[in-house]
Design a protein around this motif. Sequence first.
Motif, PDB file in Angstrom:
ATOM      1  N   HIS A  34      19.071  -1.148  10.955  1.00  0.00           N
ATOM      2  CA  HIS A  34      17.930  -1.658  11.717  1.00  0.00           C
ATOM      3  C   HIS A  34      17.786  -3.138  11.398  1.00  0.00           C
ATOM      4  O   HIS A  34      18.620  -3.702  10.650  1.00  0.00           O
ATOM      5  CB  HIS A  34      16.666  -0.848  11.389  1.00  0.00           C
ATOM      6  N   GLY A  36      15.915  -4.699   9.436  1.00  0.00           N
ATOM      7  CA  GLY A  36      15.792  -5.008   7.998  1.00  0.00           C
ATOM      8  C   GLY A  36      17.175  -5.285   7.415  1.00  0.00           C
ATOM      9  O   GLY A  36      17.385  -6.282   6.709  1.00  0.00           O
ATOM     10  N   HIS A  37      18.139  -4.404   7.717  1.00  0.00           N
ATOM     11  CA  HIS A  37      19.513  -4.620   7.242  1.00  0.00           C
ATOM     12  C   HIS A  37      20.064  -5.941   7.800  1.00  0.00           C
ATOM     13  O   HIS A  37      20.739  -6.692   7.103  1.00  0.00           O
ATOM     14  CB  HIS A  37      20.422  -3.467   7.688  1.00  0.00           C
ATOM     15  N   VAL A 145      22.578  -8.908  -1.920  1.00  0.00           N
ATOM     16  CA  VAL A 145      21.292  -9.057  -1.235  1.00  0.00           C
ATOM     17  C   VAL A 145      20.584  -7.701  -1.167  1.00  0.00           C
ATOM     18  O   VAL A 145      21.193  -6.698  -0.778  1.00  0.00           O
ATOM     19  CB  VAL A 145      21.512  -9.617   0.190  1.00  0.00           C
ATOM     20  N   ALA A 174      12.479 -10.566   2.244  1.00  0.00           N
ATOM     21  CA  ALA A 174      11.158 -10.013   2.589  1.00  0.00           C
ATOM     22  C   ALA A 174      11.296  -8.819   3.539  1.00  0.00           C
ATOM     23  O   ALA A 174      12.239  -8.750   4.338  1.00  0.00           O
ATOM     24  CB  ALA A 174      10.294 -11.096   3.232  1.00  0.00           C
ATOM     25  N   THR A 175      10.359  -7.907   3.467  1.00  0.00           N
ATOM     26  CA  THR A 175      10.379  -6.694   4.292  1.00  0.00           C
ATOM     27  C   THR A 175      10.239  -7.039   5.782  1.00  0.00           C
ATOM     28  O   THR A 175       9.340  -7.782   6.173  1.00  0.00           O
ATOM     29  CB  THR A 175       9.223  -5.761   3.870  1.00  0.00           C
ATOM     30  N   VAL A 176      11.118  -6.466   6.579  1.00  0.00           N
ATOM     31  CA  VAL A 176      11.046  -6.636   8.041  1.00  0.00           C
ATOM     32  C   VAL A 176      10.247  -5.455   8.598  1.00  0.00           C
ATOM     33  O   VAL A 176      10.486  -4.300   8.225  1.00  0.00           O
ATOM     34  CB  VAL A 176      12.458  -6.683   8.654  1.00  0.00           C
TER      35      VAL A 176
HETATM   36  P1  AMP Z   1      19.175   1.476   2.776  1.00  0.00           P
HETATM   37  O1  AMP Z   1      20.253   1.467   3.808  1.00  0.00           O
HETATM   38  O2  AMP Z   1      17.893   2.069   3.246  1.00  0.00           O
HETATM   39  O3  AMP Z   1      19.635   2.001   1.436  1.00  0.00           O
HETATM   40  O4  AMP Z   1      18.813  -0.048   2.522  1.00  0.00           O
HETATM   41  C1  AMP Z   1      19.801  -1.000   2.253  1.00  0.00           C
HETATM   42  C2  AMP Z   1      19.141  -2.299   1.904  1.00  0.00           C
HETATM   43  O5  AMP Z   1      18.311  -2.707   2.990  1.00  0.00           O
HETATM   44  C3  AMP Z   1      18.237  -2.219   0.675  1.00  0.00           C
HETATM   45  O6  AMP Z   1      18.387  -3.406  -0.089  1.00  0.00           O
HETATM   46  C4  AMP Z   1      16.865  -2.124   1.287  1.00  0.00           C
HETATM   47  O7  AMP Z   1      15.833  -2.611   0.446  1.00  0.00           O
HETATM   48  C5  AMP Z   1      17.030  -3.026   2.494  1.00  0.00           C
HETATM   49  N1  AMP Z   1      16.007  -2.713   3.495  1.00  0.00           N
HETATM   50  C6  AMP Z   1      15.701  -1.496   4.010  1.00  0.00           C
HETATM   51  N2  AMP Z   1      14.670  -1.596   4.882  1.00  0.00           N
HETATM   52  C7  AMP Z   1      14.313  -2.900   4.902  1.00  0.00           C
HETATM   53  C8  AMP Z   1      13.312  -3.647   5.601  1.00  0.00           C
HETATM   54  N3  AMP Z   1      12.461  -3.061   6.442  1.00  0.00           N
HETATM   55  N4  AMP Z   1      13.233  -4.977   5.375  1.00  0.00           N
HETATM   56  C9  AMP Z   1      14.083  -5.588   4.514  1.00  0.00           C
HETATM   57  N5  AMP Z   1      15.056  -4.936   3.834  1.00  0.00           N
HETATM   58  C10 AMP Z   1      15.159  -3.618   4.011  1.00  0.00           C
END
Ligand code: AMP
Length: 283
Positions: A34, A36-37, A145, A174-176
């Motif tokens: 998504h 965020g990634h 990252v 930062a969180t998206v």
């Molecule tokens: P995941 O695939 O959920 O294990 O997440 C992989 C990376 O993406 C991790 O470093 C998460 O913290 C980051 N991540 C997941 N969701 C978000 C978001 N909404 N905003 C920013 N980074 C995110």
Amino acid sequence: MTPVRTVATLRRQLDEWRVAGDTIALVPTMGALHDGHRALIRAARERTCRVVASLFVNPMQFAPDEDFTCYPRDEAGDIASFLDAGVDLVYAPGTRDMYPHGFATTVTPGGAGEGLEADHRDGFFSGVATVVLKLFMQTGADVAVFGEKDYQQLVVVTQMVRDLDLRIDIVPVATVREADGLAMSSRNAYLGGDDRQRAAGLFRILMETRGALDAGEPPDTAVRNAVRRLEEAFDAVDYLSLRDPVTLSAAERRAGAARLLCAVRLGGTRLIDNVAVTLPGGE
Ligand code: AMP
């Protein structure tokens, strides 16, 4: 782009890049990409010549009662998205590549790895730290990252890098969020019907609590009020806690910068989120 499946192939490619003088960033993910990634990939591209994204749903970080088998998976779609975002190499090892027969060495983080998520997810941070350390060693990346969305995970990884003298810089992003404030997450796909709308209440309550603290409300009162509201809005509250932003030790009685972290349950889905706050009395 064909994903790389084995450490040997990964190292061959990355060694070539290093010999050419390229710096390398790693973006670890479990896929179901998504925005965020994509923000993490952008941050990686700003810092290094080459970006490696890993795609691995890590069985070691799921407890037996969790969603490992039904975690959203779309490898072909994810690889296309990675390419589109400018990733140079996708590393998608199989479980047996990552954990061959006889695998028996794990990392168990203390300190920031205790409490909060660890109280509700058995073995979670051991699974995360072990796979992240393996990814660091396998890639030899200069930079990795991580998202602030998983704030405790970010602090645990930073602590591991410091404690084990790893030669890698951790870059936080930062969180998206969705338009209504809900933090983007692969698991948001589980939210059906009303739950998707209800889920946005989590960020709203965190932000209103931040506002109350800014207005000088004592931290224990602000937390108590927020827990009451979260209990009304969600099926269960796993925790709501004010922590030191660097060590994650309890911060309710301190002044200045802190992090407010929360996990709630909505139907069968667990939501986590966090915001930066300033506790009254600080500068
Ligand atoms: P995941 O695939 O959920 O294990 O997440 C992989 C990376 O993406 C991790 O470093 C998460 O913290 C980051 N991540 C997941 N969701 C978000 C978001 N909404 N905003 C920013 N980074 C995110």
